[in-house]
Design a protein around this motif. Sequence first.
Motif, short mmCIF file in Angstrom:
data_model
loop_
_atom_site.label_atom_id
_atom_site.label_comp_id
_atom_site.label_asym_id
_atom_site.label_seq_id
_atom_site.Cartn_x
_atom_site.Cartn_y
_atom_site.Cartn_z
N TYR A 45 0.84 -1.19 0.00
CA TYR A 45 0.00 0.00 0.00
C TYR A 45 0.89 1.26 0.00
O TYR A 45 0.61 2.24 0.70
CB TYR A 45 -0.95 0.02 1.20
N ILE A 217 -5.44 -2.65 4.90
CA ILE A 217 -5.38 -1.22 5.23
C ILE A 217 -5.11 -0.97 6.71
O ILE A 217 -4.40 -0.03 7.07
CB ILE A 217 -6.69 -0.50 4.78
N TYR A 220 -1.58 -0.49 7.93
CA TYR A 220 -0.91 0.78 7.62
C TYR A 220 -1.46 1.92 8.49
O TYR A 220 -1.04 3.05 8.37
CB TYR A 220 -1.05 1.06 6.11
N PRO A 224 -10.76 1.21 7.64
CA PRO A 224 -11.52 0.82 6.45
C PRO A 224 -12.92 1.45 6.43
O PRO A 224 -13.63 1.30 5.44
CB PRO A 224 -11.62 -0.71 6.58
N TYR A 347 -6.63 4.35 0.95
CA TYR A 347 -5.98 3.33 0.13
C TYR A 347 -5.38 3.97 -1.13
O TYR A 347 -4.29 3.63 -1.56
CB TYR A 347 -6.98 2.29 -0.38
N GLU A 348 -6.18 4.87 -1.75
CA GLU A 348 -5.72 5.44 -3.02
C GLU A 348 -4.59 6.45 -2.77
O GLU A 348 -3.63 6.49 -3.53
CB GLU A 348 -6.88 6.09 -3.78
N THR A 351 -1.38 4.31 -2.15
CA THR A 351 -0.84 3.53 -3.27
C THR A 351 -0.47 4.43 -4.44
O THR A 351 0.32 4.02 -5.30
CB THR A 351 -1.84 2.46 -3.76
#
Length: 362
Positions: A45, A217, A220, A224, A347-348, A351
Amino acid sequence: MLSQRPLVVRIDRAALTHNLGVARRATLAAHPQARVLAVIKANAYGHGILRAAEALRNADGFAVLSLDEALALRHAGYSHPIVLLEGFFSGDELEAMAHAHLRPVIHREDQITLLARAALPHRLDVWLKIDTGMHRLGIPASRARAALAALQACASVASVTLMTHFAGADEPAIGVAAQQQVFSECTQGLALPVSLANSAALLRYPAVVGDWVRPGIMLYGASPFAGQTGSDLGLAAAMTLESRLIAVRRVARGEGLGYGHAFMAPQDMNIGIVACGYADGYPRHAPTGTPILVEGRETRTLGRVSMDMLCVDLTPCPNAHVGSPVTLWGGALPAERVAAAAGTIAYELFTALSARVPVEET
Ligand SMILES: *Cc1c(COP(=O)(O)O)cnc(C)c1O
């Protein structure tokens, strides 16, 4: 002389280890024999796959996407079970997977045909993915038994673990009950290990943990769930994106800022220019008002994000100057809040972080 551009991403390895402990305790509380498969796909991630593997080495296994990632882990000396979440993309990969003792997810019937034909150096432990309602990857539940029988008949298959993935463990309106029902009906009576839960399912529906949980997730440090941050769940943010002001300006009432003059100053105001833009992975669609810290104080972005820079309101930080520290996310500013303001998810953000951003580990 190395570049002195002030943008840097800090990765806190102790936070990763702490978060694995949170996942571990939640897992044990639900099912004392269940094991934790740390999901470290997408370069963990964005945190760095080998760095994350080191901090998460007490996990019982790792899940990645590609053969390359798995082999990098083997080369670095990790002998953990490694699950390949999308299995093999071509039969050509099977031999290398067997050599490295990797565990591919089987999600299409033609993959079983390929396995049946393969002559491999070792038998493979495989995971059979059943589509119980997400309708992305997986063998339809109605054909799962037949697929299992075909797999178990393959000379190259040593063991089968059954898995499914939930579409809405993070959305109370969807939940996991319907999919769980489909899964338990089609696997009833089978004495095989099962794996169902991502982070959201582990935290919200601990009854479904099964034998292997697959947290991503939460490791990190991000939540969520919409409207809840990682720290609300006892998690520690592992990633902090930091930079500095590279210019401080005064703009007059009515002047426009940046591309398209997307922000017009409603009065005379101090603004700062931050060395961070969309080419670094900061979301270009983050609108005026996205939270950001300058000298630890919360303020907001102004106007459009440029490729290498963005603009901030210095009204709440009158002493800010060239060189003042800026936190884009992490630390006192949860990535979840920045993501929500930009219409996306942590998440986006994680990453999408660009390879050009230097990493500092702590
Ligand atoms: C990415 C992924 C996970 C981890 O999901 P999180 O929401 O990050 O916890 C678990 N299972 C599968 C199949 C995945 O693809």
